[in-house]
Scaffold this active site. Structure first.
Site, PDB file in Angstrom:
ATOM      1  CB  ALA A  62      -0.880  -0.017   1.239  1.00 35.94           C
ATOM      2  CB  SER A  63       1.426   3.879  -2.492  1.00 33.54           C
ATOM      3  OG  SER A  63       1.346   2.922  -3.515  1.00 33.54           O
ATOM      4  CB  ALA A  64       3.962   6.928   0.939  1.00 33.89           C
TER       5      ALA A  64
END
Ligand SMILES: C[S@@+](CC[C@H](N)C(=O)[O-])C[C@H]1O[C@@H](n2cnc3c(N)ncnc32)[C@H](O)[C@@H]1O
Length: 246
Positions: A62-64
């Protein structure tokens, strides 16, 4: 408000200390640490892969949250739009885009990651607005095209022309560029008459590569150098060109 915890699997990977290797972190073993990682704005690594040389790399996450937000801003989604996402991962981004009013088709290359995302989207009430396909997203989703927006949450060295072909005239493509010299530039391309043209909207958007683009593409060694704010991308049927404005 969509809670990232509803999309992130119980096993994630983290660096327990600065000089440590990536280590599994199980939710049930250390719920406080799992919760603080997932509740932070940091990227959360959810899958690893081992390359031909035995090196271990993150392959899904899950990206920043800052980059998720930057991508949503660049996409400028309006209710009723159709969006193609390449790289379903946890399904969290797809849920945010659906929550913004889009009908989302999201393509994930790893079957069990796609299955987990479908389950999370079902559980959170997004299954009717997000279709998850298990396929190589470099081909887009031709059976569902055209799209108003196309976005990739895996890095591209070369933007596949299929994405341009499947974007409606006047539509937009937002993708993290991971080619030489400008790796981490988030590029936004506007599509007209089968040609996509645009620029970088921010940098430091480093993403794990598209499955078919993990090796450095030698042709990109010839990429001209220049400041990021003058970088211009053009993608046509004959390929991708990078230039700098005067
Ligand atoms: C950074 S993660 C995606 C994050 C995701 N959008 C989220 O909300 O959790 C990148 C994902 O892209 C997938 N991927 C890589 N190459 C792909 C390809 N060619 N087609 C479809 N998915 C791909 C990976 O398996 C991985 O799950």
């Amino acid at each position: 408000m969509i809670d990232r915890r509803d999309f992130i699997p119980d096993r994630v990977y983290h660096y327990p200390s600065e000089d440590a290797d990536l280590t599994p972190l199980e939710r049930q073993d250390d719920p406080d640490r799992w919760n603080s990682l997932v509740a932070s704005g940091d990227p959360v690594i959810t899958r690893l892969r081992t390359d031909r040389l035995g090196m271990v790399w993150p392959s899904s996450s899950a990206s920043a949250l800052w980059v998720v937000r930057a991508m949503l801003d660049a996409l400028a989604i309006e209710p009723g739009m159709t969006v193609l996402e390449i790289g379903t991962g946890t399904g969290y981004n797809a849920a945010l885009m659906a929550d913004a009013g889009a009908r989302v088709v999201s393509v994930e290359i790893v079957p069990d990651i796609a299955d987990a995302a479908r389950t999370a989207l079902e559980r959170t009430g997004f299954a009717d607005r997000v279709t998850v396909l298990t396929a190589d997203g470099e081909n887009g989703a031709p059976d569902h095209a055209p799209f108003d927006r196309v976005t990739a949450t895996a890095g591209a060295q070369t933007v596949p022309y299929a994405w341009v072909e499947q974007t409606r005239d006047g539509g937009r493509i937002v993708v993290p560029y991971m080619g030489m010299a400008y790796a981490g530039a988030l590029i936004a391309l506007d599509v007209a008459n089968g040609i996509a043209q645009g620029r970088a909207v921010c940098d430091r958007a480093h993403f794990m590569p598209l499955r078919g683009q993990t090796d450095i593409q030698p042709a990109l060694r010839a990429t001209p150098a220049g400041p990021l704010d003058r970088l211009r991308f053009t993608v046509t049927q004959s390929g991708q060109t990078i230039t700098f404005t005067e």
